[in-house]
Write a protein that holds these residues in place. Structure first.
Motif, PDB file in Angstrom:
ATOM      1  N   GLN A   1     -20.009  39.733  22.641  1.00 21.60           N
ATOM      2  CA  GLN A   1     -20.816  40.885  22.239  1.00 21.60           C
ATOM      3  C   GLN A   1     -21.518  40.680  20.894  1.00 21.60           C
ATOM      4  O   GLN A   1     -22.719  40.895  20.790  1.00 21.60           O
ATOM      5  N   ARG A   2     -20.757  40.284  19.880  1.00 27.29           N
ATOM      6  CA  ARG A   2     -21.362  40.221  18.543  1.00 27.29           C
ATOM      7  C   ARG A   2     -20.735  39.119  17.699  1.00 27.29           C
ATOM      8  O   ARG A   2     -19.602  38.709  17.918  1.00 27.29           O
ATOM      9  N   ILE A   3     -21.555  38.691  16.700  1.00 23.14           N
ATOM     10  CA  ILE A   3     -21.101  37.753  15.678  1.00 23.14           C
ATOM     11  C   ILE A   3     -21.607  38.281  14.334  1.00 23.14           C
ATOM     12  O   ILE A   3     -22.797  38.585  14.191  1.00 23.14           O
TER      13      ILE A   3
ATOM     14  N   LYS B   1     -21.591  38.754  -5.222  1.00 21.79           N
ATOM     15  CA  LYS B   1     -20.840  37.692  -4.573  1.00 21.79           C
ATOM     16  C   LYS B   1     -19.473  38.201  -4.139  1.00 21.79           C
ATOM     17  O   LYS B   1     -18.860  39.005  -4.824  1.00 21.79           O
ATOM     18  N   ASN B   2     -19.019  37.689  -2.976  1.00 23.53           N
ATOM     19  CA  ASN B   2     -17.674  37.960  -2.502  1.00 23.53           C
ATOM     20  C   ASN B   2     -16.856  36.687  -2.634  1.00 23.53           C
ATOM     21  O   ASN B   2     -17.361  35.579  -2.444  1.00 23.53           O
ATOM     22  N   HIS B   3     -15.606  36.860  -2.943  1.00 27.43           N
ATOM     23  CA  HIS B   3     -14.760  35.681  -3.135  1.00 27.43           C
ATOM     24  C   HIS B   3     -14.486  34.968  -1.815  1.00 27.43           C
ATOM     25  O   HIS B   3     -14.528  33.738  -1.747  1.00 27.43           O
ATOM     26  N   ASP B   4     -14.193  35.732  -0.780  1.00 22.49           N
ATOM     27  CA  ASP B   4     -13.834  35.151   0.515  1.00 22.49           C
ATOM     28  C   ASP B   4     -14.984  35.273   1.514  1.00 22.49           C
ATOM     29  O   ASP B   4     -15.915  36.073   1.345  1.00 22.49           O
ATOM     30  N   ARG B   5     -14.850  34.467   2.528  1.00 26.31           N
ATOM     31  CA  ARG B   5     -15.847  34.474   3.608  1.00 26.31           C
ATOM     32  C   ARG B   5     -15.148  34.904   4.899  1.00 26.31           C
ATOM     33  O   ARG B   5     -13.982  34.532   5.144  1.00 26.31           O
ATOM     34  N   PHE B   6     -15.890  35.646   5.748  1.00 28.03           N
ATOM     35  CA  PHE B   6     -15.313  36.165   6.985  1.00 28.03           C
ATOM     36  C   PHE B   6     -16.279  35.920   8.141  1.00 28.03           C
ATOM     37  O   PHE B   6     -17.495  35.950   7.974  1.00 28.03           O
ATOM     38  N   LEU B   7     -15.674  35.692   9.291  1.00 24.95           N
ATOM     39  CA  LEU B   7     -16.460  35.564  10.526  1.00 24.95           C
ATOM     40  C   LEU B   7     -15.882  36.537  11.544  1.00 24.95           C
ATOM     41  O   LEU B   7     -14.695  36.468  11.872  1.00 24.95           O
ATOM     42  N   ILE B   8     -16.721  37.407  12.048  1.00 24.52           N
ATOM     43  CA  ILE B   8     -16.300  38.394  13.052  1.00 24.52           C
ATOM     44  C   ILE B   8     -16.838  37.960  14.410  1.00 24.52           C
ATOM     45  O   ILE B   8     -18.046  37.780  14.586  1.00 24.52           O
ATOM     46  N   ILE B   9     -15.917  37.757  15.348  1.00 24.32           N
ATOM     47  CA  ILE B   9     -16.274  37.439  16.730  1.00 24.32           C
ATOM     48  C   ILE B   9     -15.787  38.589  17.600  1.00 24.32           C
ATOM     49  O   ILE B   9     -14.587  38.765  17.788  1.00 24.32           O
ATOM     50  N   ASP B  10     -16.704  39.398  18.067  1.00 20.09           N
ATOM     51  CA  ASP B  10     -16.368  40.589  18.865  1.00 20.09           C
ATOM     52  C   ASP B  10     -15.420  41.489  18.073  1.00 20.09           C
ATOM     53  O   ASP B  10     -15.841  42.074  17.076  1.00 20.09           O
ATOM     54  N   ASP B  11     -14.160  41.586  18.452  1.00 18.27           N
ATOM     55  CA  ASP B  11     -13.197  42.457  17.771  1.00 18.27           C
ATOM     56  C   ASP B  11     -12.171  41.674  16.958  1.00 18.27           C
ATOM     57  O   ASP B  11     -11.111  42.192  16.603  1.00 18.27           O
ATOM     58  N   THR B  12     -12.474  40.414  16.679  1.00 20.10           N
ATOM     59  CA  THR B  12     -11.536  39.555  15.958  1.00 20.10           C
ATOM     60  C   THR B  12     -12.156  39.106  14.639  1.00 20.10           C
ATOM     61  O   THR B  12     -13.344  38.755  14.584  1.00 20.10           O
ATOM     62  N   VAL B  13     -11.334  39.098  13.587  1.00 22.21           N
ATOM     63  CA  VAL B  13     -11.794  38.683  12.261  1.00 22.21           C
ATOM     64  C   VAL B  13     -11.118  37.381  11.865  1.00 22.21           C
ATOM     65  O   VAL B  13      -9.892  37.242  11.985  1.00 22.21           O
TER      66      VAL B  13
END
Length: 331
Positions: free
Chosen positions: A226-228, A284-296
């Motif tokens: 669904q989303r990224i 700036k944010n310290h951390d990086r995140f990747l969202i795949i559908d409903d998972t982080v």
């Protein structure tokens, strides 16, 4: 030979002798000889009353001639049917009589009808070699002519069997080759699967594993339905190349810091591929995140730098809404 003795000691079972009318009243020129070849004890044979009919002689006379020349008919040339074999053969003839309305079926009916009256010994079966010997002991022109035709049918049938055997060998060879090929392909796929990066809850890449890290991130992108959404301070055109791997209809959004070069790349990308949205981060944010559908997933390095140094990717229990909510609150 025990089997040959029975030819001199009749055993009352059933009659296979033909009447003169039955012998004479059919057209041998159009007869289907192949229909009289039977399989008994795993061999292609013809029985005495069929041969007598085809040769135009009484079955009794045919057997008398065989008896006078018994030394010419060893066991592999001729054998006598057992009661069980004869009962099976009668059943087969009766079935053919009922189901076949062709001219040859009518002839079989005539033979069967003329063959099942009175008493006599069990019939004899002649192999190809035995049939070839019969012409020499009968001697009539009809018998010789018919024998030539019969031997040609046997020869043709033998050639067909040989050709089929060769074909079957080729098919078996192809199947074996295909089986070996399938096993090799399976081995290769298993090896590729074992060596490839897997979507594990936690994945650590040591320094220099750039390709492994890129492959892992590619699999994450392909898994989206669904989303990224990527939250990363520093992105470039490599991130766009990665997002091209997503499925059709999967939305993509990048939350990052503004750079003129990247926005130029993004504009050109969006003229050709499905749109990738851009959201400017206020700081700036310290951390990086990747969202795949409903998972982080928590990223230990920017996507463009994954694998250059020791880094990890960790699946979080937090929901995308939680992370995005905190991100928007900071705005």
């Amino acid at each position: 030979m025990a089997k040959k003795k029975s030819i001199e000691s009749p055993e009352p079972v059933t009659n296979c002798g033909q009447s003169v009318d039955a012998v004479e009243n059919f057209d041998r020129r159009n007869i289907n000889i192949e229909s009289f070849i039977r399989t008994i004890r795993g061999q292609k044979v013809m029985v005495d009353f069929d041969l007598a009919m085809l040769y135009g002689v009484q079955n009794k006379r045919l057997n008398e001639q065989v008896k006078r020349n018994i030394k010419r008919f060893p066991d592999d040339f001729m054998f006598q049917l057992t009661k069980e074999e004869w009962n099976i053969l009668k059943s087969q003839i009766a079935t053919a009589k009922q189901s076949d309305n062709q001219s040859n079926g009518i002839l079989k009916s005539q033979i069967a009808t003329s063959s099942w009256g009175g008493t006599r010994k069990l019939p004899y079966a002649f192999t190809r070699e035995g049939i070839g010997m019969l012409s020499s002991v009968l001697g009539s022109d009809t018998a010789i002519e018919m024998n030539i035709r019969i031997m040609r049918v046997f020869t043709a049938a033998h050639q067909i069997m040989e050709n089929n055997a060769l074909m079957f060998q080729k098919v078996l060879h192809i199947e074996q080759h295909q089986l070996e090929t399938d096993e090799k392909i399976e081995h290769i796929l298993t090896k590729m699967n074992d060596d490839s990066s897997k979507l594990l809850p936690e994945q650590i890449f040591k320094t220099g594993c750039v390709w492994d890290a890129w492959s892992y991130m590619s699999e994450l992108v392909r898994s989206a339905q669904q989303r990224i959404e990527l939250i990363d301070n520093f992105v470039d055109d490599r991130v766009l190349s990665l997002l091209i791997k997503r499925g059709k209809g999967v939305s993509a959004t990048i939350h990052s810091r503004f750079t003129k070069d990247f926005l130029t790349d993004l504009e050109k990308h969006n003229t050709q591929y499905e749109e990738v949205k851009f959201v400017q981060l206020p700081h700036k944010n310290h951390d990086r995140f990747l969202i795949i559908d409903d998972t982080v997933y928590l990223l230990g390095a920017s996507v463009k730098d994954m694998g250059n140094g020791l880094c990890a990717v960790t699946k979080l229990t937090a929901t995308p809404e939680t992370v995005l909510g905190l991100l928007n609150r900071n705005l």
